[in-house]
Design a protein around this motif. Structure first.
Motif, PDB file in Angstrom:
ATOM      1  N   LEU A  86       0.160  -1.426   0.425  1.00 33.81           N
ATOM      2  CA  LEU A  86       0.285  -0.242   0.276  1.00 33.81           C
ATOM      3  C   LEU A  86       0.548   1.293  -0.161  1.00 33.81           C
ATOM      4  O   LEU A  86       0.244   2.404  -0.034  1.00 33.81           O
ATOM      5  CB  LEU A  86      -0.944  -0.061   1.166  1.00 33.81           C
ATOM      6  CG  LEU A  86      -1.758  -1.106   1.570  1.00 33.81           C
ATOM      7  CD1 LEU A  86      -3.002  -0.831   2.644  1.00 33.81           C
ATOM      8  CD2 LEU A  86      -2.945  -1.456  -0.111  1.00 33.81           C
ATOM      9  N   GLN A  88       2.774   2.894   1.556  1.00 34.69           N
ATOM     10  CA  GLN A  88       2.904   4.548   2.873  1.00 34.69           C
ATOM     11  C   GLN A  88       3.945   4.427   3.647  1.00 34.69           C
ATOM     12  O   GLN A  88       4.493   3.334   3.666  1.00 34.69           O
ATOM     13  CB  GLN A  88       1.582   3.933   4.364  1.00 34.69           C
ATOM     14  CG  GLN A  88       0.258   3.224   3.460  1.00 34.69           C
ATOM     15  CD  GLN A  88      -0.109   4.787   2.484  1.00 34.69           C
ATOM     16  OE1 GLN A  88      -0.291   5.709   3.344  1.00 34.69           O
ATOM     17  NE2 GLN A  88      -1.202   4.499   1.594  1.00 34.69           N
ATOM     18  N   ASN A 306       2.928   4.683 -14.589  1.00 32.06           N
ATOM     19  CA  ASN A 306       1.606   4.366 -15.575  1.00 32.06           C
ATOM     20  C   ASN A 306       2.203   4.894 -15.972  1.00 32.06           C
ATOM     21  O   ASN A 306       1.368   6.151 -15.624  1.00 32.06           O
ATOM     22  CB  ASN A 306       0.884   3.033 -14.675  1.00 32.06           C
ATOM     23  CG  ASN A 306       1.032   1.813 -14.060  1.00 32.06           C
ATOM     24  OD1 ASN A 306       2.021   1.006 -14.606  1.00 32.06           O
ATOM     25  ND2 ASN A 306       1.385   1.504 -12.854  1.00 32.06           N
TER      26      ASN A 306
ATOM     27  N   LYS B   5      -3.425  -2.136 -13.108  1.00 35.67           N
ATOM     28  CA  LYS B   5      -2.339  -1.935 -12.983  1.00 35.67           C
ATOM     29  C   LYS B   5      -2.477  -0.588 -11.964  1.00 35.67           C
ATOM     30  O   LYS B   5      -4.129   0.210 -12.148  1.00 35.67           O
ATOM     31  CB  LYS B   5      -1.740  -1.067 -14.220  1.00 35.67           C
ATOM     32  CG  LYS B   5      -0.676  -2.028 -14.448  1.00 35.67           C
ATOM     33  CD  LYS B   5      -0.439  -1.581 -15.776  1.00 35.67           C
ATOM     34  CE  LYS B   5       0.976  -2.510 -16.561  1.00 35.67           C
ATOM     35  NZ  LYS B   5       1.251  -1.862 -17.555  1.00 35.67           N
ATOM     36  N   LEU B   6      -1.544  -0.012 -11.267  1.00 32.53           N
ATOM     37  CA  LEU B   6      -1.605   0.958  -9.987  1.00 32.53           C
ATOM     38  C   LEU B   6      -1.532   2.710 -10.318  1.00 32.53           C
ATOM     39  O   LEU B   6      -0.391   2.898 -11.745  1.00 32.53           O
ATOM     40  CB  LEU B   6      -0.625   0.312  -9.046  1.00 32.53           C
ATOM     41  CG  LEU B   6      -1.356   1.075  -7.433  1.00 32.53           C
ATOM     42  CD1 LEU B   6      -2.950   0.637  -7.543  1.00 32.53           C
ATOM     43  CD2 LEU B   6      -0.310   0.595  -7.090  1.00 32.53           C
ATOM     44  N   PHE B   7      -2.524   3.082 -10.652  1.00 33.59           N
ATOM     45  CA  PHE B   7      -2.274   4.535 -10.794  1.00 33.59           C
ATOM     46  C   PHE B   7      -2.356   5.545  -9.598  1.00 33.59           C
ATOM     47  O   PHE B   7      -3.202   5.187  -8.813  1.00 33.59           O
ATOM     48  CB  PHE B   7      -3.180   5.237 -11.507  1.00 33.59           C
ATOM     49  CG  PHE B   7      -3.471   4.814 -13.254  1.00 33.59           C
ATOM     50  CD1 PHE B   7      -2.588   4.819 -14.028  1.00 33.59           C
ATOM     51  CD2 PHE B   7      -3.794   3.308 -13.470  1.00 33.59           C
ATOM     52  CE1 PHE B   7      -2.003   4.365 -15.307  1.00 33.59           C
ATOM     53  CE2 PHE B   7      -3.857   2.143 -14.840  1.00 33.59           C
ATOM     54  CZ  PHE B   7      -2.666   3.234 -15.440  1.00 33.59           C
ATOM     55  N   LYS B   8      -0.732   6.933 -10.017  1.00 34.35           N
ATOM     56  CA  LYS B   8      -1.595   8.131  -9.232  1.00 34.35           C
ATOM     57  C   LYS B   8      -2.664   8.897  -9.215  1.00 34.35           C
ATOM     58  O   LYS B   8      -2.694   9.439 -10.816  1.00 34.35           O
ATOM     59  CB  LYS B   8       0.209   8.088  -8.777  1.00 34.35           C
ATOM     60  CG  LYS B   8       0.317   8.669  -6.948  1.00 34.35           C
ATOM     61  CD  LYS B   8       1.498   9.252  -6.935  1.00 34.35           C
ATOM     62  CE  LYS B   8       2.246   9.052  -5.674  1.00 34.35           C
ATOM     63  NZ  LYS B   8       3.474   9.014  -5.725  1.00 34.35           N
ATOM     64  N   PHE B 333      -3.465   2.045  11.644  1.00 34.51           N
ATOM     65  CA  PHE B 333      -3.069   1.540  10.720  1.00 34.51           C
ATOM     66  C   PHE B 333      -4.566   1.502   8.902  1.00 34.51           C
ATOM     67  O   PHE B 333      -4.189   0.813   8.310  1.00 34.51           O
ATOM     68  CB  PHE B 333      -3.121  -0.460  11.447  1.00 34.51           C
ATOM     69  CG  PHE B 333      -1.513  -0.508  11.357  1.00 34.51           C
ATOM     70  CD1 PHE B 333      -0.510  -0.417  10.316  1.00 34.51           C
ATOM     71  CD2 PHE B 333      -0.836  -1.144  12.677  1.00 34.51           C
ATOM     72  CE1 PHE B 333       0.678  -0.765  10.908  1.00 34.51           C
ATOM     73  CE2 PHE B 333       0.235  -1.682  13.028  1.00 34.51           C
ATOM     74  CZ  PHE B 333       1.854  -1.434  12.087  1.00 34.51           C
ATOM     75  N   LEU B 336      -3.837   4.273   7.364  1.00 32.15           N
ATOM     76  CA  LEU B 336      -3.039   4.147   6.397  1.00 32.15           C
ATOM     77  C   LEU B 336      -3.178   3.133   4.842  1.00 32.15           C
ATOM     78  O   LEU B 336      -3.130   3.310   3.935  1.00 32.15           O
ATOM     79  CB  LEU B 336      -1.626   3.005   6.983  1.00 32.15           C
ATOM     80  CG  LEU B 336      -0.505   4.156   8.386  1.00 32.15           C
ATOM     81  CD1 LEU B 336      -0.009   3.661   8.429  1.00 32.15           C
ATOM     82  CD2 LEU B 336      -0.097   5.716   7.223  1.00 32.15           C
ATOM     83  N   ILE B 337      -3.780   2.393   5.706  1.00 31.33           N
ATOM     84  CA  ILE B 337      -4.563   1.504   4.330  1.00 31.33           C
ATOM     85  C   ILE B 337      -5.521   2.020   3.737  1.00 31.33           C
ATOM     86  O   ILE B 337      -6.031   2.128   2.417  1.00 31.33           O
ATOM     87  CB  ILE B 337      -5.608   0.283   5.034  1.00 31.33           C
ATOM     88  CG1 ILE B 337      -4.156  -0.895   6.199  1.00 31.33           C
ATOM     89  CG2 ILE B 337      -6.229  -0.339   4.079  1.00 31.33           C
ATOM     90  CD1 ILE B 337      -5.180  -1.925   6.266  1.00 31.33           C
ATOM     91  N   GLN B 339      -5.895   5.080   3.392  1.00 35.06           N
ATOM     92  CA  GLN B 339      -5.536   6.363   2.516  1.00 35.06           C
ATOM     93  C   GLN B 339      -4.733   5.735   1.251  1.00 35.06           C
ATOM     94  O   GLN B 339      -4.690   6.701   0.541  1.00 35.06           O
ATOM     95  CB  GLN B 339      -4.163   7.037   3.795  1.00 35.06           C
ATOM     96  CG  GLN B 339      -3.423   8.051   2.987  1.00 35.06           C
ATOM     97  CD  GLN B 339      -4.106   9.099   3.167  1.00 35.06           C
ATOM     98  OE1 GLN B 339      -5.393   9.183   3.378  1.00 35.06           O
ATOM     99  NE2 GLN B 339      -4.457  10.090   2.429  1.00 35.06           N
ATOM    100  N   PHE B 340      -4.217   4.778   0.835  1.00 35.14           N
ATOM    101  CA  PHE B 340      -3.754   4.197  -0.233  1.00 35.14           C
ATOM    102  C   PHE B 340      -4.888   4.083  -1.417  1.00 35.14           C
ATOM    103  O   PHE B 340      -4.474   4.813  -2.581  1.00 35.14           O
ATOM    104  CB  PHE B 340      -3.356   2.653   0.195  1.00 35.14           C
ATOM    105  CG  PHE B 340      -3.390   2.241  -1.197  1.00 35.14           C
ATOM    106  CD1 PHE B 340      -2.067   1.622  -1.312  1.00 35.14           C
ATOM    107  CD2 PHE B 340      -4.307   1.334  -1.339  1.00 35.14           C
ATOM    108  CE1 PHE B 340      -2.216   1.549  -2.945  1.00 35.14           C
ATOM    109  CE2 PHE B 340      -4.003   0.452  -2.531  1.00 35.14           C
ATOM    110  CZ  PHE B 340      -3.366   0.433  -3.237  1.00 35.14           C
ATOM    111  N   THR B 343      -5.178   7.853  -2.320  1.00 38.04           N
ATOM    112  CA  THR B 343      -3.875   8.610  -3.462  1.00 38.04           C
ATOM    113  C   THR B 343      -3.548   7.069  -4.481  1.00 38.04           C
ATOM    114  O   THR B 343      -3.236   8.227  -5.214  1.00 38.04           O
ATOM    115  CB  THR B 343      -2.446   8.117  -2.084  1.00 38.04           C
ATOM    116  OG1 THR B 343      -2.627   7.524  -1.443  1.00 38.04           O
ATOM    117  CG2 THR B 343      -2.666   9.964  -1.863  1.00 38.04           C
ATOM    118  N   TYR B 344      -3.900   6.605  -4.849  1.00 40.49           N
ATOM    119  CA  TYR B 344      -3.942   5.314  -5.633  1.00 40.49           C
ATOM    120  C   TYR B 344      -5.468   4.924  -6.850  1.00 40.49           C
ATOM    121  O   TYR B 344      -6.264   4.856  -5.377  1.00 40.49           O
ATOM    122  CB  TYR B 344      -3.391   4.093  -5.139  1.00 40.49           C
ATOM    123  CG  TYR B 344      -1.557   4.461  -4.738  1.00 40.49           C
ATOM    124  CD1 TYR B 344      -0.823   4.748  -5.792  1.00 40.49           C
ATOM    125  CD2 TYR B 344      -1.381   4.511  -3.435  1.00 40.49           C
ATOM    126  CE1 TYR B 344       0.570   5.419  -4.903  1.00 40.49           C
ATOM    127  CE2 TYR B 344       0.219   4.866  -3.302  1.00 40.49           C
ATOM    128  CZ  TYR B 344       1.310   5.662  -4.166  1.00 40.49           C
ATOM    129  OH  TYR B 344       2.307   5.585  -3.640  1.00 40.49           O
TER     130      TYR B 344
END
Lengths: 307, 352
Positions: A86, A88, A306, B5-8, B333, B336-337, B339-340, B343-344
């Motif tokens: 993730l 962080q 990406n 796929k992961l994008f910001k 915790f 934080l999870i 928040q991912f 942001t993504y």
């Protein structure tokens, strides 16, 4: 003739050093992959309590060690999930791992405070009163020899095997490693869990041999000293072992100072290892002039752009 | 074949920290419930009891807010130091040294005006906290020694000094088996506002705005952000990054020291190991969970204060106090999870 006190000091040094070294070695492996895990203190604590509980309930020492090591490793995987998968902040996640680990182990170990062990991790030989250096060296606890084996094999794996080279590449430059086809996330995840397993081993050594009982917050900062040891050792296994011996010596020396004729308050004596740790870190940083040998990508989350 | 796929994300929702905290808190409550169920305790009963005993009456609410004071002040200190991208793990030690400084000044000075006396003692606490972080600050700025480890190690050192003082030079013969220093005189007790609510809480509100102004509105706050950013930018902007870092650390340490002073003058009234019960560590969670925002620290600190009070009173029904610690850590915790996901973005892309 060698002074009997000196033998005792050497013995205590090796025991204290073993405890610090195993945890530090685990953190070294984790950091080599570019992941900083400040949760060492919490991971040691989790390993210590789960190992102790298993030993009390099953009286099977092998199972106790296994449970301690595995539970710390699983506990470390929380850090791996949050930081590797993730992406962080590693500092925050590691710190919380310590807080969570200490709270969790206090909760788990509530009914085990003050309980006595039937089986302990024993020394390998039958010598109970070593009288010379050789006898000290051959009469250590099994975990001591395991630590020596781990030191040699970790150094070998890091330098000479594909896994070790990949680990280092990922920690130095995760972007290039990724474009070379290395699996960055997988490598970092494994390295974090291995670090947890080592901390767990250090924890079971603490409760099954070094102390041996369970009480709240009994790790008393050893996890943080292990973190300092990695810096001290310049991310090299042998040098880290040397550092562990030095700190183990200090931990062993401090309670003995009075027998050597130093009149000091025991409360002040207790804080000297922490003071010396800071001093050593300062001297080391000055001496190396910023070239500490840290993996370049440490603390930086890897993210593949990406388009 | 499909692939993920992961994008910001281009823009991150402004309230993302708040939502993350909220969902994180719910996750933590669920985890807490599971632990309670394992221990054969009814979670709903336990949590409603915690709620009632922490915010159910004026008295319990004021106890909760009193408990929040050190969490908020130490958290604010951590957030100020984080402006220069440094970590303060030493708030626990700074709280203790703040209290020690208060007692030292109290023993060695005489004042006729009680209000002025209290003011001097509060200032002593602030200075004590700054002194505590002095060594990590100097070694960081001058030699570049990792401040996370040095600030943490000072906790153990200061705690050792505290134990030494209350067993040795400052030991109160009347305290018998429980080592502690002598009580300070009633003339320097902090007054209460409503119920048991300490005057310290008003100081806390004031310092929340001070920290907010310092971080977000002042020139110094701007300089701190530059100093914490890239070294080159700081040089181009003519900002002495090391100086800013040094000052930020001393101020941040002072905030935690002030917390120790208030704790002594309003709660314990003497130096003992009870000055802080891990407040400095919980403050790290409080600061991190709010993304280092002073106003957020005030709110979350208050909530966590209530949680700690709730956690300590449920001991009476046989539930471990550590449940509060676990809920607090799990909240972060969980946050934080979540928040991912703010942001993504996970997108499905077709491979060729």
């Amino acid at each position: 003739m060698i002074d009997i006190q000196l033998i005792g000091l050497l013995n205590a040094t090796l025991q204290a050093a073993t405890l610090l070294f195993i945890a530090a070695l685990g953190e070294l492996i984790t950091e080599k992959s570019g992941i900083l895990n400040l949760g060492v203190e919490g991971m040691i604590s989790v390993g210590a309590v789960t190992g102790f509980m298993t030993a009390i309930n099953t009286e099977n020492i092998f199972l106790a060690v296994l449970v301690g090591v595995l539970s710390s490793s699983i506990f470390a995987s929380i850090h791996a999930l949050v930081t590797v998968v993730l992406k962080q902040d590693q500092t925050v996640s590691g710190l919380i791992l310590t807080i969570l680990g200490l709270a969790l182990s206090s909760l788990l170990g509530k009914n085990y405070v003050g309980r006595k062990l039937v089986t302990k991790l024993e020394s390998v030989s039958s010598i109970t009163e070593p009288s010379n250096i050789i006898e000290v060296l051959i009469s250590q606890n099994i975990i001591f020899y395991l630590a020596v084996v781990l030191m040699i094999s970790t150094s070998f794996v890091l330098k000479r095997t594909m896994f070790g080279r990949r680990l280092e590449a990922v920690g130095e430059d995760s972007k290039s490693s990724d474009s070379m086809g290395l699996k960055v996330a997988k490598t970092q995840f494994i390295a974090t869990c291995v670090g947890g397993a080592f901390a767990g081993l250090s924890g079971v050594y603490l409760t099954l041999s070094y102390v041996p009982y369970w009480t709240d917050n009994m790790t008393s900062g050893r996890g943080w000293i292990a973190l300092a040891l990695v810096i001290f050792g310049g991310w090299k296994p042998y040098r880290t072992a040397l550092g562990a011996l030095l700190f183990g010596f200090l931990e062993a020396l401090v309670p003995r100072l009075q027998t050597y004729g130093f009149e000091l308050s025991p409360y002040i004596v207790k804080i000297t290892p922490y003071v010396i740790t800071i001093l050593v870190l300062v001297i080391l940083t000055i001496y190396k002039g910023g070239k500490t040998g840290a993996p370049r990508n440490i603390g930086v989350p890897f993210f593949r752009e990406n388009r | 074949m499909n692939n993920f796929k992961l994008f910001k994300r281009q823009t991150v929702n402004e309230l993302s920290t708040f939502y993350s905290f909220l969902i994180g808190f719910i996750i933590a409550i669920i985890i807490g419930s599971i632990i309670l169920l394992i221990q054969d305790k009814n979670p709903i009963d336990t949590f409603s009891l915690m709620l009632r005993l922490s915010v159910g009456s004026v008295n319990s609410l004021s106890s909760s807010l009193n408990k929040a004071i050190p969490l908020i002040l130490a958290g604010l200190g951590i957030s100020i130091i984080n402006s220069v991208k440094l970590w303060n793990i030493g708030a626990e030690g700074q709280i203790f040294l703040g209290a020690i400084a208060v007692n030292f000044i109290y023993i060695n000075t005489q004042f006729n005006n009680p209000s002025f006396h209290i003011l001097v003692l509060l200032l002593a606490g602030f200075v004590g906290g700054s002194v505590c972080i002095l060594i990590p600050a100097i070694t960081k700025v001058v030699f570049g020694v990792n401040e996370i480890i040095t600030t943490l190690l000072t906790n153990y050192i200061v705690f050792g000094v505290t134990i030494f003082l209350i067993n040795g030079p400052w030991k109160d013969p009347k305290s018998l088996n429980f080592p502690a220093a002598a009580y300070v005189g009633e003339e320097v007790f902090l007054p209460t506002v409503i119920g048991k609510l300490s005057f310290g809480f008003l100081i806390c509100i004031l310092f929340t705005f001070v920290a907010h102004y310092l971080k977000n509105k002042s020139v110094f706050g701007f300089e701190m952000r530059i100093a914490g950013g890239s070294a080159m930018t700081a040089i181009y902007a003519g900002i002495n990054a090391k100086q800013k870092a040094f000052i930020a650390m001393l101020i941040g340490g002072g905030f935690a020291g002030l917390a120790g002073a208030i704790e002594l003058l309003s709660q314990t009234h003497r130096v003992s190991t009870g000055i802080s019960q891990g407040f400095g560590y919980t403050a790290i969670i409080v600061a991190a969970i709010t993304g280092m925002r002073p106003l957020g620290i005030f709110l979350v600190g208050s909530l966590f204060g209530a949680l700690s009070i709730g956690g300590s009173v449920i001991q009476t029904i046989g539930v471990s106090t550590y449940i509060a610690d676990i809920i607090q850590a799990s909240t972060l915790f969980g946050a934080l999870i979540i928040q991912f996901f703010f942001t993504y973005q996970i997108k499905r892309v077709e491979n060729d």
